[in-house]
Structure formats: structure tokens, C-alpha cells
Design an enzyme around this catalytic site. Structure first.
Site, short mmCIF file in Angstrom:
data_model
loop_
_atom_site.label_atom_id
_atom_site.label_comp_id
_atom_site.label_asym_id
_atom_site.label_seq_id
_atom_site.Cartn_x
_atom_site.Cartn_y
_atom_site.Cartn_z
N GLY A 12 0.82 -1.21 0.00
CA GLY A 12 0.00 0.00 0.00
C GLY A 12 0.85 1.26 0.00
N ASP A 13 0.17 2.40 -0.18
CA ASP A 13 0.83 3.72 -0.22
C ASP A 13 1.90 3.79 -1.31
OD1 ASP A 13 -0.65 4.58 2.08
OD2 ASP A 13 0.74 3.45 3.33
N LYS A 18 -1.78 8.97 -7.72
CA LYS A 18 -1.23 9.82 -8.78
C LYS A 18 -1.37 9.15 -10.15
CE LYS A 18 3.19 11.11 -10.43
NZ LYS A 18 4.60 11.36 -10.18
N HIS A 41 -6.08 7.75 -1.20
CA HIS A 41 -5.08 8.21 -2.16
C HIS A 41 -4.84 9.69 -1.96
CE1 HIS A 41 -5.62 4.52 -4.27
NE2 HIS A 41 -6.83 4.80 -4.68
N THR A 42 -3.61 10.09 -2.13
CA THR A 42 -3.32 11.52 -2.17
C THR A 42 -3.12 11.88 -3.63
OG1 THR A 42 -2.16 11.22 -0.09
CG2 THR A 42 -1.82 13.31 -1.23
N THR A 299 -3.48 9.84 8.36
CA THR A 299 -4.46 10.13 9.41
C THR A 299 -3.87 9.99 10.80
OG1 THR A 299 -5.29 7.96 8.80
CG2 THR A 299 -6.74 9.80 8.39
N GLY A 301 -0.44 9.80 11.63
CA GLY A 301 0.88 10.40 11.85
C GLY A 301 1.92 9.36 12.27
N ARG A 302 1.51 8.08 12.33
CA ARG A 302 2.43 7.01 12.73
C ARG A 302 3.55 6.86 11.70
NH1 ARG A 302 -0.65 1.47 13.70
NH2 ARG A 302 -1.74 2.24 11.88
N LEU A 331 10.94 7.56 -7.34
CA LEU A 331 12.38 7.38 -7.61
C LEU A 331 13.16 8.54 -7.01
CD1 LEU A 331 14.36 5.54 -9.22
CD2 LEU A 331 14.14 7.16 -11.10
N ASP A 332 12.55 9.73 -7.05
CA ASP A 332 13.22 10.95 -6.57
C ASP A 332 13.59 10.89 -5.08
OD1 ASP A 332 10.24 11.03 -6.68
OD2 ASP A 332 10.52 12.77 -5.37
P1 GDP Z 1 -1.72 5.38 -2.69
O1 GDP Z 1 -2.65 4.98 -1.61
O2 GDP Z 1 -1.02 4.23 -3.30
O3 GDP Z 1 -2.32 6.31 -3.68
O4 GDP Z 1 -0.56 6.16 -1.99
P2 GDP Z 1 -0.57 7.56 -1.28
O5 GDP Z 1 -1.70 8.40 -1.58
O6 GDP Z 1 -0.24 7.29 0.17
O7 GDP Z 1 0.68 8.16 -2.04
C1 GDP Z 1 1.86 8.31 -1.50
C2 GDP Z 1 2.35 9.73 -1.62
O8 GDP Z 1 3.33 9.75 -2.61
C3 GDP Z 1 1.36 10.80 -2.00
O9 GDP Z 1 1.60 11.94 -1.22
C4 GDP Z 1 1.68 11.08 -3.46
O10 GDP Z 1 1.38 12.39 -3.84
C5 GDP Z 1 3.14 10.85 -3.47
N1 GDP Z 1 3.73 10.45 -4.75
C6 GDP Z 1 3.21 9.64 -5.71
N2 GDP Z 1 4.12 9.45 -6.69
C7 GDP Z 1 5.24 10.14 -6.32
C8 GDP Z 1 6.54 10.30 -6.89
O11 GDP Z 1 6.86 9.77 -7.95
N3 GDP Z 1 7.42 11.08 -6.19
C9 GDP Z 1 7.12 11.68 -5.00
N4 GDP Z 1 8.04 12.40 -4.38
N5 GDP Z 1 5.90 11.53 -4.45
C10 GDP Z 1 4.98 10.78 -5.09
#
Ligand code: GDP
Length: 427
Positions: A12-13, A18, A41-42, A299, A301-302, A331-332
Site C-alpha cells: 500500500g501507499d 497519482k 489516495h493523495t 491520518t 501520523g504514525r 524514484l526521486d
Molecule cells: P496510494 O494509496 O497508493 O495512492 O498512496 P498515497 O496516496 O499514500 O501516495 C503516496 C504519496 O506519494 C502521496 O503523497 C503522493 O502524492 C506521493 N507520490 C506519488 N508518486 C510520487 C513520486 O513519484 N514522487 C514523489 N516524491 N511523491 C509521489
């Protein structure tokens, strides 16, 4: 007539939001197919930064129908909160559809979630406490209540009363807790229904028409494959199937319609909650990746547990999902590392293995066998093309591709939509 599935390949995460947001622009229907508001998702796009839990990420495109599918566990209060928050920022939710088959999270589900976690003591799963597991347990026990019931107040009232009678026996006799009141639940939920009722529909004709007309359908995954109820690190898993097959089933689309399955993998990995993770880094390198990557629960902060990319676990994901292509995100985050590593095998009892053991007791004893590579020590954030990536970063991605057994069609080098490299390997 493409049907695309975007699935998390790890725990996950991974940054699915994106990738989904990027692809949603081309989709006529985006379906959230499983899980509940325990996933999220963010999304960062030209309209700002949004945290979505139940609303499908296609919501930013007004032409896209956003379906909360039959496989979802729906908390109406959370959904209304999310819709209001979107409306306050000028994002319309008129295109939202809620499948009448989606199971409802009722107020007693989070209660039982907490009670169950407490009773597990040190073996607690680390659930989000949102009641999603107990909602699915009721679904499997054939005593669940679905969104469609909200459209029939008498039916809904009778079902809640029956369910509450049974829950009260458990609350009082097993947990020694006071009983709950069915009437209060009915009043609150029928209040939610007065706002949500117009979105609740039979989802099958919508999907059938979209398929018949050759429209693009995007299936949006929550969680990650290693948390899959059947194929993950049981019992430290979520309560649904979050693989490609699980998404098709949760949406209600037959497998022959699937055209493209994309697995999303971080360039490293993270895990929240309990359960083994062979490549976990409990050292300064782990702290560094956690800080640069802001790997803290949105949510709670853990701090999230972080580790190097585990190609053994990733291959397991590949096998159970059959990805056509993968997205390597974040990757960044590794830009300033002197050395980067990929786990290509495990050692257990002095033997090398290259599969994910089914039992967590065995997985917990696996030691990672790494291939180390020099880092690239330069920013990748402005790379727009594969050729813009430093050669060390290219070899790192190639090692991941070989480890997983699928080409990287997308590479993420930053949070924003445009910070994504399309390599041409996306079918
Ligand atoms: P999801 O549940 O798989 O959508 O994951 P999250 O919403 O927890 O996404 C993880 C975080 O990584 C979010 O804040 C995204 O905006 C961010 N994110 C996604 N792709 C990239 C990336 O290529 N580089 C960086 N630095 N952040 C990313």
C-alpha cells in the site's frame, strides 16, 4: 474498449492515486472496487492537493462517471464528509454513482474493530479502526446491510433492528459493554440517505453500457497486493482482495474485458501495521528514507516502516496479478543516496529461495539477499524522458524491471502529475 486496472504491488501507499489521476483523464468510468475508507489516495493535480478515501480519483474530470462499486465497504458519513470537502473546493460530485450492492459500514462496525484489536493484544493487526474488517465479516456471514437498503426505509429499519439485536448479545456477553440503540442508527442513516439516495443505483447497466460502447473503464485499486486477503501476508492483511482479479470481481466486470493491468511499486517500500517485511530498515538509512519520503501515516501520523525494494515479494505480486506493465514511483526519494539496494532473494535456514513463503513465521525468518548499486546523487525531479535519467537510476529501474518481470511504463519523479516519465512501455 480498454479496461485498465491499477493495483498496488507492495503493502500500500505506493502512489496509486497519482497514477490513477493521470489515467483518469482518459477514462469514461472510474471504479473503486474494494476496501473502504481504510484506504486512501493523495492526489496532487492543477486543482490542488486532495486526500480521497472513498470517492474515485476520476472525480476531477467532469465527464468521468465515478462508481463506488459492489465490492466496497461504504461508510455514508465519511463519504458525505468527503463530498462536502470536495464541494467546498469547487469539485463537483454530480458524476458519482454508488452501487446499490455496496455494503454499509454501520456504527457498530468500528466498535467491533477496536474490541477485536484490543482482544488480540500484542498480535493486533494494526487496522485503521474504521470498521471495514467487521463490515466484510458481516457480508461473508450474510448479515450485511447494503446501500440499496437505504432506499427502502422499512426494509432498512427491519434489517438494522435484527442486526443490532445480534450485536448486542455479543457486546454484552462477550465484551461486557452496554447495548447499542437501533433507532438512533436508523434515524442517522436515513438522514444520510436523504442526501445520498440520488447517487445510489444499479451499477451493472452502467458498466454494461460502457463496455458495449467501447468506453474506457479504469479500475482503481486500494491497499496493496501483499495485503490481499488470499495472497498477502496473512493474517496481517486487509479484509478484501486487492489484486487485479479482486478488482474485476469487486467492480462486476468479467476477466475477458480486461486489457491492461498496471502494478504500482515504490522504488523502495513501506508498510504500516504489523507483519513481517524482510527488507525493513531499522537504521539510519531507514530513518533517512522515511524523512525524505515523508513516510508517516496521513491520518494517524504514525511512522511507516520502510525498506529496500523487495523483488521477491514483487514477483509474487506479479504472479498473482499478471501485470502487463509496472509504474515505479518515488524514484526521486532516493536521489541523494550513495548506494541503493534491491533484494533479489531470501536466505532461510542457510538456503537461498526466490519465492515468498506463505507462512508469516517463515517469512519473518527470511534474510534479504541484496544487489547493491551506486546511487545517482543528483535530482531526477526535472527528468521528462527516460534519457534524462542518470545512468545509475536507469540501471536501478532495470534491476527492478528484471526482478519483477515486467517493463516500467511509468516512472514517478515527484508528487505532481507532470512529474511522470512515460517510457513507451505502457500497452
Ligand atoms: P496510494 O494509496 O497508493 O495512492 O498512496 P498515497 O496516496 O499514500 O501516495 C503516496 C504519496 O506519494 C502521496 O503523497 C503522493 O502524492 C506521493 N507520490 C506519488 N508518486 C510520487 C513520486 O513519484 N514522487 C514523489 N516524491 N511523491 C509521489
Amino acid at each position: 474498449m480498454p479496461v485498465l486496472a491499477v493495483v498496488g504491488g507492495q503493502w500500500g501507499d505506493e502512489g496509486k492515486g497519482k497514477i490513477i489521476d493521470l489515467l483518469a483523464g482518459r477514462a469514461h468510468v472510474v471504479v473503486r472496487a474494494q476496501g473502504g475508507d481504510n484506504a486512501g489516495h493523495t492526489v496532487v493535480n492543477p486543482r490542488g492537493k486532495f486526500a480521497l478515501h472513498l470517492v474515485p480519483a476520476g472525480i476531477f474530470n467532469e465527464q468521468t462517471r465515478c462508481l463506488i462499486g459492489p465490492g466496497v465497504a461504504l461508510n455514508p458519513e465519511v463519504l458525505l464528509g468527503e463530498m462536502d470537502a470536495l464541494a467546498a473546493r469547487g469539485v463537483s460530485t454530480d458524476n458519482l454513482v454508488i452501487s446499490a450492492r455496496a455494503h454499509l459500514v454501520l456504527p457498530y462496525h468500528p466498535m467491533f474493530d477496536h474490541l477485536d484489536e484490543e482482544s488480540r493484544g500484542s498480535a493486533a493487526i494494526g487496522t485503521t479502526g474504521r470498521g471495514i474488517g467487521p463490515t466484510y465479516a458481516d457480508k461473508v456471514g450474510r448479515v450485511g446491510i447494503v446501500a440499496g437498503d437505504l432506499l427502502h426505509p422499512d426494509r432498512f429499519r427491519a434489517k438494522v433492528k435484527l442486526a443490532v439485536d445480534r450485536k448486542n448479545v455479543q457486546l454484552e456477553r462477550v465484551y461486557g459493554k452496554p447495548p447499542i440503540n437501533a433507532d438512533e442508527i436508523v434515524t442517522t442513516y436515513l438522514g444520510h440517505a436523504s442526501r445520498l439516495g440520488r447517487y445510489i443505483a444499479e451499477s451493472e447497466p452502467i458498466l454494461e453500457q460502457a463496455l458495449r460502447e467501447g468506453r474506457t473503464i479504469l479500475l482503481e485499486g486500494g491497499h496493496g497486493t501483499l495485503l490481499d486477503l488470499d495472497h498477502g501476508t496473512y493474517p496481517y492483511v486487509t479484509s478484501t482482495s486487492c489484486t487485479v482479479g479482486g478488482l474485476l470481481n469487486g467492480a462486476g466486470i468479467g476477466p475477458r474485458h480486461l486489457t491492461t493491468a498496471i502494478g504500482v511499486f515504490k522504488a523502495y517500500q513501506s508498510r504500516v501495521g504489523g507483519g513481517p517485511m524482510p527488507t525493513e530498515l531499522v537504521d539510519e538509512t531507514g530513518d533517512h528514507i522515511r524523512d525524505v519520503g515523508h513516510e508517516y501515516g496521513t491520518t494517524t501520523g504514525r511512522p511507516r516502516r520502510v525498506g529496500w525494494f523487495d523483488a521477491v515479494a514483487a514477483r509474487h505480486s506479479m504472479m498473482v496479478n499478471g501485470f502487463h506493465s509496472i509504474a515505479v514511483t518515488r524514484l526521486d526519494i532516493l536521489d541523494d543516496m550513495d548506494e541503493v539496494q534491491v533484494c533479489l532473494g531470501y536466505e532461510i535456514d542457510g538456503q537461498r529461495i526466490d519465492y515468498l513463503p506463505s507462512q508469516i513465521e517463515d517469512l519473518a525468518r527470511c534474510r534479504p539477499i541484496y544487489e547493491g548499486m551506486p546511487g545517482w546523487r543528483t535530482s531526477t525531479g526535472d527528468a521528462q524522458d527516460w534519457r534524462d535519467l542518470p545512468k545509475e537510476a536507469q540501471s536501478f529501474v532495470r534491476t527492478i524491471e528484471e526482478g519483477v518481470g515486467a517493463p516500467a511504463g511509468l516512472i514517478g519523479v515527484g508528487q505532481e502529475r507532470e512529474k511522470t516519465i512515460f517510457t513507451g512501455a505502457l500497452p
